[in-house]
Design a protein around this motif. Sequence first.
Motif, PDB file in Angstrom:
ATOM      1  N   ILE A  40       0.869  -1.174   0.000  1.00  0.00           N
ATOM      2  CA  ILE A  40       0.000   0.000   0.000  1.00  0.00           C
ATOM      3  C   ILE A  40       0.910   1.228   0.000  1.00  0.00           C
ATOM      4  N   PRO A  41       0.930   1.998  -1.086  1.00  0.00           N
ATOM      5  CA  PRO A  41       1.722   3.228  -1.083  1.00  0.00           C
ATOM      6  C   PRO A  41       1.260   4.121   0.075  1.00  0.00           C
ATOM      7  N   LEU A  42       2.202   4.736   0.769  1.00  0.00           N
ATOM      8  CA  LEU A  42       1.830   5.552   1.929  1.00  0.00           C
ATOM      9  C   LEU A  42       0.813   6.628   1.589  1.00  0.00           C
ATOM     10  N   GLU A  43       0.924   7.199   0.387  1.00  0.00           N
ATOM     11  CA  GLU A  43      -0.027   8.248   0.021  1.00  0.00           C
ATOM     12  C   GLU A  43      -1.446   7.707  -0.188  1.00  0.00           C
ATOM     13  N   ASP A  44      -1.592   6.380  -0.326  1.00  0.00           N
ATOM     14  CA  ASP A  44      -2.909   5.757  -0.497  1.00  0.00           C
ATOM     15  C   ASP A  44      -3.433   5.091   0.778  1.00  0.00           C
ATOM     16  N   LEU A  45      -2.661   5.106   1.836  1.00  0.00           N
ATOM     17  CA  LEU A  45      -3.035   4.433   3.080  1.00  0.00           C
ATOM     18  C   LEU A  45      -4.217   5.136   3.733  1.00  0.00           C
ATOM     19  N   ARG A  46      -5.312   4.425   3.878  1.00  0.00           N
ATOM     20  CA  ARG A  46      -6.525   4.985   4.474  1.00  0.00           C
ATOM     21  C   ARG A  46      -7.088   4.138   5.613  1.00  0.00           C
ATOM     22  N   TYR A  47      -6.689   2.855   5.683  1.00  0.00           N
ATOM     23  CA  TYR A  47      -7.280   1.925   6.646  1.00  0.00           C
ATOM     24  C   TYR A  47      -6.182   1.288   7.486  1.00  0.00           C
ATOM     25  N   TRP A  48      -6.325   1.367   8.817  1.00  0.00           N
ATOM     26  CA  TRP A  48      -5.388   0.709   9.717  1.00  0.00           C
ATOM     27  C   TRP A  48      -6.038   0.497  11.066  1.00  0.00           C
ATOM     28  N   SER A  49      -5.391  -0.340  11.865  1.00  0.00           N
ATOM     29  CA  SER A  49      -5.859  -0.609  13.224  1.00  0.00           C
ATOM     30  C   SER A  49      -4.834  -0.062  14.205  1.00  0.00           C
ATOM     31  N   VAL A  50      -5.272   0.834  15.070  1.00  0.00           N
ATOM     32  CA  VAL A  50      -4.400   1.350  16.120  1.00  0.00           C
ATOM     33  C   VAL A  50      -4.110   0.237  17.118  1.00  0.00           C
ATOM     34  N   GLU A  51      -5.125  -0.525  17.470  1.00  0.00           N
ATOM     35  CA  GLU A  51      -4.987  -1.600  18.454  1.00  0.00           C
ATOM     36  C   GLU A  51      -4.018  -2.678  17.977  1.00  0.00           C
ATOM     37  N   LEU A  52      -4.156  -3.108  16.720  1.00  0.00           N
ATOM     38  CA  LEU A  52      -3.327  -4.192  16.195  1.00  0.00           C
ATOM     39  C   LEU A  52      -2.053  -3.698  15.522  1.00  0.00           C
ATOM     40  N   GLN A  53      -1.963  -2.387  15.284  1.00  0.00           N
ATOM     41  CA  GLN A  53      -0.807  -1.784  14.622  1.00  0.00           C
ATOM     42  C   GLN A  53      -0.525  -2.453  13.282  1.00  0.00           C
ATOM     43  N   GLU A  54      -1.564  -2.473  12.438  1.00  0.00           N
ATOM     44  CA  GLU A  54      -1.423  -3.038  11.102  1.00  0.00           C
ATOM     45  C   GLU A  54      -2.281  -2.272  10.110  1.00  0.00           C
ATOM     46  N   ALA A  55      -1.876  -2.364   8.837  1.00  0.00           N
ATOM     47  CA  ALA A  55      -2.529  -1.626   7.752  1.00  0.00           C
ATOM     48  C   ALA A  55      -3.387  -2.556   6.908  1.00  0.00           C
ATOM     49  N   TYR A  56      -4.353  -1.968   6.195  1.00  0.00           N
ATOM     50  CA  TYR A  56      -5.245  -2.728   5.323  1.00  0.00           C
ATOM     51  C   TYR A  56      -5.380  -2.006   3.993  1.00  0.00           C
ATOM     52  N   VAL A  57      -5.415  -2.784   2.927  1.00  0.00           N
ATOM     53  CA  VAL A  57      -5.466  -2.227   1.578  1.00  0.00           C
ATOM     54  C   VAL A  57      -6.800  -1.533   1.279  1.00  0.00           C
ATOM     55  N   ASP A  58      -7.881  -2.003   1.900  1.00  0.00           N
ATOM     56  CA  ASP A  58      -9.202  -1.414   1.654  1.00  0.00           C
ATOM     57  C   ASP A  58     -10.148  -1.759   2.802  1.00  0.00           C
ATOM     58  N   ALA A  59     -11.365  -1.254   2.701  1.00  0.00           N
ATOM     59  CA  ALA A  59     -12.356  -1.478   3.756  1.00  0.00           C
ATOM     60  C   ALA A  59     -12.710  -2.958   3.902  1.00  0.00           C
ATOM     61  N   ALA A  61     -10.747  -5.560   3.452  1.00  0.00           N
ATOM     62  CA  ALA A  61      -9.672  -6.219   4.193  1.00  0.00           C
ATOM     63  C   ALA A  61      -9.746  -5.850   5.675  1.00  0.00           C
ATOM     64  N   ALA A  62     -10.016  -4.583   5.982  1.00  0.00           N
ATOM     65  CA  ALA A  62     -10.142  -4.154   7.370  1.00  0.00           C
ATOM     66  C   ALA A  62     -11.302  -4.869   8.057  1.00  0.00           C
ATOM     67  N   THR A  63     -12.415  -5.009   7.356  1.00  0.00           N
ATOM     68  CA  THR A  63     -13.578  -5.703   7.906  1.00  0.00           C
ATOM     69  C   THR A  63     -13.285  -7.179   8.127  1.00  0.00           C
ATOM     70  N   ALA A  64     -12.616  -7.808   7.168  1.00  0.00           N
ATOM     71  CA  ALA A  64     -12.264  -9.229   7.304  1.00  0.00           C
ATOM     72  C   ALA A  64     -11.379  -9.444   8.528  1.00  0.00           C
ATOM     73  N   ARG A  65     -10.406  -8.573   8.736  1.00  0.00           N
ATOM     74  CA  ARG A  65      -9.519  -8.696   9.895  1.00  0.00           C
ATOM     75  C   ARG A  65     -10.289  -8.461  11.189  1.00  0.00           C
ATOM     76  N   TRP A  66     -11.193  -7.461  11.197  1.00  0.00           N
ATOM     77  CA  TRP A  66     -11.986  -7.194  12.384  1.00  0.00           C
ATOM     78  C   TRP A  66     -12.817  -8.424  12.749  1.00  0.00           C
ATOM     79  N   LYS A  67     -13.429  -9.047  11.752  1.00  0.00           N
ATOM     80  CA  LYS A  67     -14.241 -10.255  11.987  1.00  0.00           C
ATOM     81  C   LYS A  67     -13.376 -11.389  12.533  1.00  0.00           C
ATOM     82  N   GLN A  68     -12.170 -11.530  11.979  1.00  0.00           N
ATOM     83  CA  GLN A  68     -11.260 -12.582  12.442  1.00  0.00           C
ATOM     84  C   GLN A  68     -10.870 -12.364  13.901  1.00  0.00           C
TER      85      GLN A  68
END
Length: 73
Positions: A40-59, A61-68
């Motif tokens: 994920i280019p830094l200029e395109d980074l829009r989704y991440w988890s503060v708690e898990l300290q990880e980035a997601y390519v899109d919504a 992916a973020a939702t899938a990780r949250w569910k997991q």
Amino acid sequence: MLDHLKSFGDGAAQVHYGTPEISIVRPGKFVRCAVTGKPIPLEDLRYWSVELQEAYVDAAAATARWKQVNARA
């Protein structure tokens, strides 16, 4: 939003994910999605988890990780 980051190195960046901004720990052009592994280019980074300290390519992916993480045993 992150235009000033374009001048950083070519490799992967190390980032601290905060609310509502990120902090660059080690310069780079991208971070990897924790779910897909895609860069994920830094200029395109829009989704991440503060708690898990990880980035997601899109919504999705973020939702899938949250569910997991929040799945009930």
